[in-house]
Design an enzyme around this catalytic site. Structure first.
Site, short mmCIF file in Angstrom:
data_model
loop_
_atom_site.label_atom_id
_atom_site.label_comp_id
_atom_site.label_asym_id
_atom_site.label_seq_id
_atom_site.Cartn_x
_atom_site.Cartn_y
_atom_site.Cartn_z
N GLU A 294 15.41 -2.44 14.04
CA GLU A 294 14.21 -2.21 14.85
C GLU A 294 14.19 -3.26 15.95
OE1 GLU A 294 10.57 -1.80 12.45
OE2 GLU A 294 9.58 -3.02 13.98
N TYR B 271 6.30 5.01 8.05
CA TYR B 271 6.13 3.57 7.95
C TYR B 271 4.99 3.28 6.99
CZ TYR B 271 6.54 -1.23 9.86
OH TYR B 271 6.77 -2.57 10.03
N ASP C 32 0.35 -7.41 15.42
CA ASP C 32 1.29 -8.43 14.98
C ASP C 32 0.64 -9.78 14.68
OD1 ASP C 32 3.99 -7.30 14.91
OD2 ASP C 32 3.55 -6.79 17.00
#
Lengths: 392, 240
Positions: B25, B148, B36
């Protein structure tokens, strides 16, 4: 129209973790919005705690000088010194009804942080405020006010260490704490349903204005002028007038003027010169570089210093219903002095942008004008004094 | 990509392939990465300061000498600004086979899904421990590559437990789409755990990004090897 969209703008661009919280918020809000007990409770707090309704004041000296009738909607007289509390009381009450025990919020200059801390204190909710480390340094008095009000201030050291980074960090916190925490967003920005909820809670400004001006003048104003950063005070006063024949002006921070730069905008005029993009969960007009990286912004008024703007306001401008204009730092400061000296009201530097627009364009905006005086200028006294070379 | 420097990025990807990764990735840094944690935020800042941008990103990726499939992970504004079709076409041309956009829920993904079909690029949806059954359906529907699985609430990185994962993987058993677990995966034992519970893969982000930032390339190899061993142990446990 697609749910959560205002024409081309709006939506919910957030990590999946936040989607259940947004769905819950929308569901509960729609329910409570119709609940007369909730409405009564909020009205009680708005009257007895926040000091509503606020007056609509005719500026006698300035009106005479400009040859128009200029009214100010005195949001500067709301408890805490700005319109911010209208929204924080509403959302904090909503959070409490949803069973949340903790509020988090982002703040730039600290006004929304203080208003959140007040609402949290009065309703018995824990409050954590995210604030860019640079702002913590620049706004020490507000940091201390939040502390006095029982809130915890968390400095944010990432990115430009200002409002947009504080917002990022609040979103990150929320994605880990959604189960017991409400993110009390401070403007008509962010993912749906926030722009709608904040607009509704702020539209008390416009509703009162409408009643007051009809009573005083027997007619609606020719135009309404409000400053716009995220756009909550503008949407708040505009909303009840959207279907009326009233010109609406959103005044953005022109800062030091429009210059091209890859990293830093010299202004915060997202409506006037921004491009479509996604920031903090919504498609809207944003200040970005050619690749879509978000630009840092500048304004003398910290509350206008933001790279995005509310999606509904962006659409209203796109439709031509609201006119977006810019006022630069210098003109805003000059209006700050004028209103202080001629009317005995020290305006917030944000609101001074709206005043400045009227001072400069009095012959083009009709005979009966209302400016939303969204906040008082006590918080800006130090920075204006510094410009004069005075320090305390 | 772009951290610790633009030139070194290519080398890092090759090291990661050599250490046993099955898919790599590649992060295309955004100024405001809301999904994040600190490690990837800092890395993104460094990369942007080093001059990383989407043009350069696609150039670098085209020059990579790796055989495993590549996926790009970025935020929606960069895709939107480039033009959705153009972005997906550039991915396809550069040899990227999958797109991961954490701030794009299925409701808003219509345009990119159309472009992905057109240029044969895979798309990835997300589920989390608090995703409702209706939303799981939506996420599965849009996931052409893998699904995911966000191991726990919060952002990437960190060390908190991934215990909510077990229940989630059980709820997902009925779906055939490959499932990869990410967010907070930092040790071989977590890898073993996740695979033994039924995950088809694990996604290690911050743990590697941190080492990349410190230029600890030897350690990247070691850590990845041990994690891969963890995965294989997990697989064995699942079969038994």
């Amino acid at each position: 129209m697609k749910r959560g969209w205002y024409g081309k703008y709006g939506g919910m661009f957030v990590p999946e973790t936040l989607m259940p919280a947004l769905e819950q918020l929308e569901r509960e809000y729609r329910k409570l919005n119709r609940d007369s007990n909730f409405k009564k409770e909020l009205e009680m707090y708005l009257q007895e705690f926040a000091g509503r309704p606020t007056p609509l004041y005719l500026c006698r000296r300035l009106s005479k000088e400009l040859g128009i009738k200029l009214y100010l909607k005195r949001e500067d007289l709301v408890h805490g010194g700005a319109h911010k509390l209208n929204n924080t009381l509403g959302q904090a009450l909503l959070a409490k009804h949803m069973g949340k025990t903790r509020l988090i919020a982002e703040t730039g200059a600290g006004q929304h942080g203080c208003a959140t801390a007040m609402a949290g204190a009065v309703l018995g909710l824990d409050v954590d405020i995210y604030m860019g480390a640079k702002d913590v340094e620049r706004q020490k008095i507000n940091v201390y006010r939040m502390h006095l009000l029982g809130a915890n201030v968390i400095p944010v050291h990432s990115g430009s260490m200002t409002l947009k980074d504080a917002t990022n960090e609040a979103l990150r916190d929320w994605s880990a704490s959604v189960e017991n925490t409400h993110y009390l967003i401070g403007s008509v920005v962010g993912p749906h349903p926030f722009p709608m909820i904040v607009r509704d809670f702020q539209s008390v400004i416009g509703k009162e204005t409408k009643e007051q001006i009809l009573k005083r003048e027997g007619r609606l104003p020719d135009s309404i002028v409000a400053c716009a950063g995220g756009g909550s005070n503008a949407m708040g006063i505009f909303y009840p007038f959207i279907k009326e024949e009233v010109e609406l002006y959103a005044i953005e921070a022109g800062g030091k003027g429009i210059k091209k730069d890859e990293k830093q905008a010299s202004h915060s005029a997202s409506l006037c010169v921004g491009e479509n993009g996604v920031l903090h969960g919504a498609m809207t007009k944003i200040l970005q570089n050619e690749y879509g990286q978000i630009l840092e912004t500048h304004s003398i008024a910290p509350g206008l210093d933001y790279s995005g703007v509310g999606p509904e306001l962006a659409q209203l401008c796109e439709d031509g219903r609201v006119r977006a204009e810019m006022v630069c730092d210098d003109d805003a400061i000059s209006a700050f002095y004028t209103l202080s000296k001629k009317e005995g009201i020290i305006p917030a530097l944000e609101s001074a942008h709206a005043i400045a627009y009227v001072l400069k364009n009095a012959d083009e905006i009709g005979e009966l004008v209302v400016v939303n005086l969204s906040g008082r200028g006590d918080k800006d006294v130090e920075s204006v004094a510094r410009l004069e070379g005075v320090s305390f | 990509m772009g951290d610790p420097s633009i030139e070194e990025s290519k080398k890092v990807v090759e090291i990661i392939e050599k250490s046993g990764a099955d898919i790599i990735e590649l992060g295309l840094p955004f100024s405001d990465p809301i999904a994040d944690g600190k490690v990837i935020q800092r890395a993104s800042e460094r990369a942007l300061n080093a001059g990383m941008n989407p043009d350069l990103f696609f150039d670098l990726v085209s020059e990579l000498n790796v055989k495993v499939p590549l996926a790009v992970m970025t935020y929606y504004n960069l895709v939107f600004k480039r033009g959705i079709e153009r972005f997906v076409r550039d991915c396809s041309t550069a040899g990227i086979s999958g797109i991961i956009i954490p701030d794009l829920p299925p409701e808003e993904a219509g345009d990119i899904l159309r472009a992905c079909r057109k240029f044969s690029v895979e798309y990835t949806g997300f589920v989390t421990p608090i995703t409702t059954p209706e939303r799981i359906e939506k996420a599965v529907e849009v996931s052409t590559g893998f699904l995911y699985i966000v191991s726990r609430l919060g952002v990437t990185g960190g060390t908190t437990s991934i215990s909510p994962l077990k229940k989630l993987l059980e709820r997902l058993k009925q779906y055939e789409v490959p499932k990869a677990v990410g967010f907070g995966i930092s040790s071989p034992s977590q890898c073993e755990e996740a695979i033994s519970m039924g995950a088809d893969g694990v996604i290690v982000g911050s743990a590697i990004v941190k080492l990349v930032g410190e230029r600890k390339y030897k350690e990247i190899e070691e850590v990845l090897r041990k994690m891969k061993e963890g995965c294989l142990r997990g697989l064995k446990r699942r079969i038994e």
